[in-house]
Each structure stands twice: as structure tokens, then as C-alpha cells.
Design a protein around this motif. Structure first.
Motif, PDB file in Angstrom:
ATOM      1  N   VAL A 243       0.843  -1.199   0.000  1.00  0.00           N
ATOM      2  CA  VAL A 243       0.000   0.000   0.000  1.00  0.00           C
ATOM      3  C   VAL A 243       0.878   1.249   0.000  1.00  0.00           C
ATOM      4  O   VAL A 243       0.624   2.200  -0.750  1.00  0.00           O
ATOM      5  CB  VAL A 243      -0.974  -0.001   1.204  1.00  0.00           C
ATOM      6  CG1 VAL A 243      -1.661   1.351   1.365  1.00  0.00           C
ATOM      7  CG2 VAL A 243      -2.000  -1.107   1.042  1.00  0.00           C
TER       8      VAL A 243
ATOM      9  N   ASN B 242       2.472   1.590  -3.433  1.00  0.00           N
ATOM     10  CA  ASN B 242       1.436   1.975  -4.381  1.00  0.00           C
ATOM     11  C   ASN B 242       1.097   3.461  -4.246  1.00  0.00           C
ATOM     12  O   ASN B 242       0.946   4.177  -5.233  1.00  0.00           O
ATOM     13  CB  ASN B 242       0.188   1.122  -4.121  1.00  0.00           C
ATOM     14  CG  ASN B 242      -0.606   0.856  -5.358  1.00  0.00           C
ATOM     15  OD1 ASN B 242      -0.061   0.623  -6.419  1.00  0.00           O
ATOM     16  ND2 ASN B 242      -1.915   0.885  -5.213  1.00  0.00           N
ATOM     17  N   THR B 243       1.003   3.924  -3.018  1.00  0.00           N
ATOM     18  CA  THR B 243       0.694   5.332  -2.757  1.00  0.00           C
ATOM     19  C   THR B 243       1.834   6.225  -3.241  1.00  0.00           C
ATOM     20  O   THR B 243       1.583   7.270  -3.865  1.00  0.00           O
ATOM     21  CB  THR B 243       0.437   5.548  -1.254  1.00  0.00           C
ATOM     22  OG1 THR B 243      -0.644   4.705  -0.853  1.00  0.00           O
ATOM     23  CG2 THR B 243       0.104   6.993  -0.949  1.00  0.00           C
TER      24      THR B 243
ATOM     25  N   GLN C 148       1.712   6.582  -6.956  1.00  0.00           N
ATOM     26  CA  GLN C 148       0.625   7.460  -7.380  1.00  0.00           C
ATOM     27  C   GLN C 148       0.967   8.931  -7.141  1.00  0.00           C
ATOM     28  O   GLN C 148       0.642   9.784  -7.970  1.00  0.00           O
ATOM     29  CB  GLN C 148      -0.670   7.091  -6.648  1.00  0.00           C
ATOM     30  CG  GLN C 148      -1.256   5.782  -7.132  1.00  0.00           C
ATOM     31  CD  GLN C 148      -2.528   5.444  -6.394  1.00  0.00           C
ATOM     32  OE1 GLN C 148      -3.529   6.112  -6.575  1.00  0.00           O
ATOM     33  NE2 GLN C 148      -2.480   4.411  -5.564  1.00  0.00           N
TER      34      GLN C 148
ATOM     35  N   ARG D  32      -5.980  -0.896  -8.908  1.00  0.00           N
ATOM     36  CA  ARG D  32      -6.072  -0.453  -7.507  1.00  0.00           C
ATOM     37  C   ARG D  32      -6.318  -1.643  -6.587  1.00  0.00           C
ATOM     38  O   ARG D  32      -5.712  -1.750  -5.524  1.00  0.00           O
ATOM     39  CB  ARG D  32      -7.186   0.568  -7.335  1.00  0.00           C
ATOM     40  CG  ARG D  32      -6.804   1.927  -7.793  1.00  0.00           C
ATOM     41  CD  ARG D  32      -7.817   2.966  -7.375  1.00  0.00           C
ATOM     42  NE  ARG D  32      -7.390   4.246  -7.887  1.00  0.00           N
ATOM     43  CZ  ARG D  32      -8.203   5.243  -8.150  1.00  0.00           C
ATOM     44  NH1 ARG D  32      -9.506   5.111  -7.928  1.00  0.00           N
ATOM     45  NH2 ARG D  32      -7.744   6.370  -8.621  1.00  0.00           N
TER      46      ARG D  32
END
Length: 182
Positions: A7, A10-11, A14, A137
């Protein structure tokens, strides 16, 4: 890799992609405003702002719901995606048809009316592709979307620069938005 680490990664991807997108968008705005001038750029902005109301309605929270469902039931991802995609296409076409219809009823110039239609194609592409983003996602694989989105934005900037260099006009500038949306 642990879920927490996935997570976080991934963040971070982004956020980096959003920053890159801001720079590309700034470059596009500079090119457009200088080429189109304040009047035409205002027409472009008016059409996008008008469409953004309808695009927001067109989302219907489908991305959030589909991410939740795909994460909870990964074995059913294909079925969920198929259902969401079919629903998204039908709803998006309906909402954008309404946007175009309402847009033509408003006292805008012919250029703004046509800009709503041309930019509506880009909005439709964006709404439909968001269904695929939900899969990435749910699987914490947003790096693929960030790369694709950044490449698409850079391609759109390149096409816009070509349109400006060749002086192809207002409607060609509008059409470049669809390149970035793919």
C-alpha cells in the motif's frame, strides 16, 4: 511483500505520477493559452468545466465499489470488471448525451457547443478507462496505470505541440484531449 508495504509503495507511485502529471498539464496549459489566446482558451475551459459536472455524476462511485469488490473477491475480478464496464459504458453514453443536449440549449457560442461534443469524447474515454484502473487499484499495481497515464499525457502534449506548430486551429487542439485520455 507485506500488504502495508504494498500500500505504501502503491501510494508513493501514485504521488510521483500525480506530480509528473502536474508538470505535463502545466506545459499543456502554457501551450494552449499562448496559442488560443484568452477568448478561445476561455471557450475551451468553459466546455471542460461544463463537462466535469456530468463526468462527476457519471462516476457514480463505481470505481470505489468495484475496487472494494475486486479486493474482497479476487477470483471474480473478470466478472466484476465486465459488469462494471458494461454499466459504465451505458451510463457514460447517456450522461454525456444529456450533457451535449443541455449544452446546446444553453446560450453558448457555436464553438463552445462543438467543444462540448469534442471534449465529450475525451470525457467518455476517461470514464470508461476508470473501470480498468479499479483492477489495478484492487491488486495494488498502480505503477502500471501511472506509467500508462504519464505516457498518455506526454503523447497528448506532443500531439498538442504538433497541432500548435502546424497551426491547425481550435478544434484540433480540442481533439488532442482525447489522445491524453487514452
Amino acid at each position: 511483500m507485506s500488504t502495508t508495504r504494498s500500500v505504501a509503495s502503491n501510494t508513493a507511485v501514485q504521488v510521483a505520477g500525480s506530480i509528473a502529471g502536474l508538470f505535463v498539464s502545466a506545459g499543456s496549459i502554457v501551450l494552449m493559452t499562448r496559442y488560443l489566446g484568452p477568448g478561445r482558451y476561455g471557450e475551451y475551459s468553459l466546455a471542460w468545466i461544463f463537462l466535469s459536472f456530468f463526468s462527476t455524476i457519471g462516476d457514480l462511485g463505481l470505481v470505489a465499489v468495484s475496487v472494494r469488490e475486486m479486493a474482497a473477491r479476487p477470483e471474480e475480478t473478470e466478472e466484476i470488471l465486465g459488469n462494471v464496464l458494461a454499466f459504465r459504458v451505458v451510463v457514460s453514453l447517456g450522461i454525456l448525451a444529456c450533457a451535449c443536449g443541455i449544452g446546446f440549449l444553453l446560450p453558448y457560442s457555436t464553438e463552445v457547443h462543438l467543444a462540448i461534443v469534442v471534449l465529450g469524447v475525451a470525457a467518455l474515454i476517461g470514464l470508461v478507462t476508470s473501470a480498468f484502473v479499479a483492477v489495478l487499484r484492487a491488486r495494488l499495481r498502480m505503477q502500471y496505470w501511472v506509467v500508462a497515464s504519464t505516457v498518455g499525457s506526454l503523447a497528448g502534449l506532443g500531439v498538442l505541440a504538433t497541432v500548435v506548430a502546424l497551426k491547425l486551429g481550435f478544434y484540433a487542439v480540442l481533439a488532442t484531449s482525447s489522445v491524453s485520455a487514452v
